[in-house]
Design a protein around this motif. Sequence first.
Motif, PDB file in Angstrom:
ATOM      1  N   VAL A 145       0.852  -1.190   0.000  1.00  0.00           N
ATOM      2  CA  VAL A 145       0.000   0.000   0.000  1.00  0.00           C
ATOM      3  C   VAL A 145       0.886   1.238   0.000  1.00  0.00           C
ATOM      4  CG1 VAL A 145      -1.832   1.255   1.202  1.00  0.00           C
ATOM      5  CG2 VAL A 145      -1.728  -1.241   1.371  1.00  0.00           C
ATOM      6  N   SER A 146       0.446   2.286  -0.708  1.00  0.00           N
ATOM      7  CA  SER A 146       1.176   3.558  -0.652  1.00  0.00           C
ATOM      8  C   SER A 146       0.206   4.679  -0.302  1.00  0.00           C
ATOM      9  CB  SER A 146       1.864   3.860  -1.987  1.00  0.00           C
ATOM     10  OG  SER A 146       0.917   4.212  -2.985  1.00  0.00           O
ATOM     11  N   VAL A 178      -2.924   0.246  -3.934  1.00  0.00           N
ATOM     12  CA  VAL A 178      -3.062  -0.992  -3.167  1.00  0.00           C
ATOM     13  C   VAL A 178      -2.829  -2.175  -4.098  1.00  0.00           C
ATOM     14  CG1 VAL A 178      -4.569  -2.442  -1.763  1.00  0.00           C
ATOM     15  CG2 VAL A 178      -4.750   0.051  -1.598  1.00  0.00           C
ATOM     16  N   PHE A 179      -1.939  -3.057  -3.690  1.00  0.00           N
ATOM     17  CA  PHE A 179      -1.702  -4.304  -4.410  1.00  0.00           C
ATOM     18  C   PHE A 179      -1.975  -5.460  -3.459  1.00  0.00           C
ATOM     19  CE2 PHE A 179       0.622  -1.258  -6.866  1.00  0.00           C
ATOM     20  CZ  PHE A 179       0.613  -1.725  -8.168  1.00  0.00           C
ATOM     21  N   VAL A 180      -2.807  -6.402  -3.875  1.00  0.00           N
ATOM     22  CA  VAL A 180      -3.135  -7.573  -3.059  1.00  0.00           C
ATOM     23  C   VAL A 180      -2.794  -8.825  -3.856  1.00  0.00           C
ATOM     24  CG1 VAL A 180      -4.958  -8.850  -1.884  1.00  0.00           C
ATOM     25  CG2 VAL A 180      -4.980  -6.346  -1.859  1.00  0.00           C
ATOM     26  N   GLY A 181      -1.906  -9.625  -3.303  1.00  0.00           N
ATOM     27  CA  GLY A 181      -1.489 -10.826  -4.012  1.00  0.00           C
ATOM     28  C   GLY A 181      -0.872 -10.522  -5.361  1.00  0.00           C
ATOM     29  N   GLY A 182      -0.211  -9.373  -5.459  1.00  0.00           N
ATOM     30  CA  GLY A 182       0.419  -8.973  -6.712  1.00  0.00           C
ATOM     31  C   GLY A 182      -0.522  -8.300  -7.693  1.00  0.00           C
ATOM     32  N   SER A 184      -3.061  -5.268  -8.757  1.00  0.00           N
ATOM     33  CA  SER A 184      -3.349  -3.866  -8.472  1.00  0.00           C
ATOM     34  C   SER A 184      -4.856  -3.677  -8.373  1.00  0.00           C
ATOM     35  CB  SER A 184      -2.791  -2.971  -9.583  1.00  0.00           C
ATOM     36  OG  SER A 184      -3.178  -1.629  -9.372  1.00  0.00           O
ATOM     37  N   ILE A 185      -5.329  -3.218  -7.200  1.00  0.00           N
ATOM     38  CA  ILE A 185      -6.761  -2.963  -7.056  1.00  0.00           C
ATOM     39  C   ILE A 185      -7.057  -1.477  -6.852  1.00  0.00           C
ATOM     40  CG2 ILE A 185      -7.188  -5.267  -6.141  1.00  0.00           C
ATOM     41  CD1 ILE A 185      -7.440  -4.041  -3.376  1.00  0.00           C
TER      42      ILE A 185
END
Length: 214
Positions: A145-146, A178-182, A184-185
């Motif tokens: 997350v940024s 936000v990146f979840v499991g690689g 980008s969401i």
Amino acid sequence: HDSTLHIHTSETREEVVNCHEEKGMYPIEYLDSIGYFTDRTVCAHCGWVTKKEMGILANHSAKCVHCPTSNQKLACGGTMSYPAMREAGADVRLGTDGAASNNSLDLRKEAKAASMIQRHDHWDATILDPKEAWMLATKGSKDWVSWDLSDIRMRPIGKDGRRLLANLLYSDAKCMDVFVGGRSIRRNGVTLTLDEGEIAKQLEDSAVEYYRDI
């Protein structure tokens, strides 16, 4: 034995009292007696546990999940004692419980809540400093997350940026990516995987329908 076991336990006094009256043991003791714990067991709440139970959790390397916001909202009367858990050697993490008992699934907010309630409960303003609180919120995570560091809430940054983490924890900033499991969401402040406007409309329609029958 490779499965993760998840349970909500020792959340309320009533639960603990009922278990002791029925089984002659407190919840963690009872779960231990039936061989429930492994290093892949996740125990949410653990707000009403004895030091003996903390030792049991530590001995099995079970994950103890502190959910301070939910505990306060539901008036559980107590939350996990982080200093005691740490002294026992238990593996403590942070969780939000669920949206219905929290209104948010934001672990940054949960880290703030944990830091503040632990300091309040133990009369010690040094407990769970920003670095340690952040560690509990992110331990074991591979997501990314940024935040917008130019957000006014991130000021002042202090000498060598030493206030950045404290500002983020206690004041917040706009979430950018936000990146979840690689995957980008969210990118540049825009959610990519769902239509927030449409979801908001569906929620409002559902609320109208719900209250129509009350």
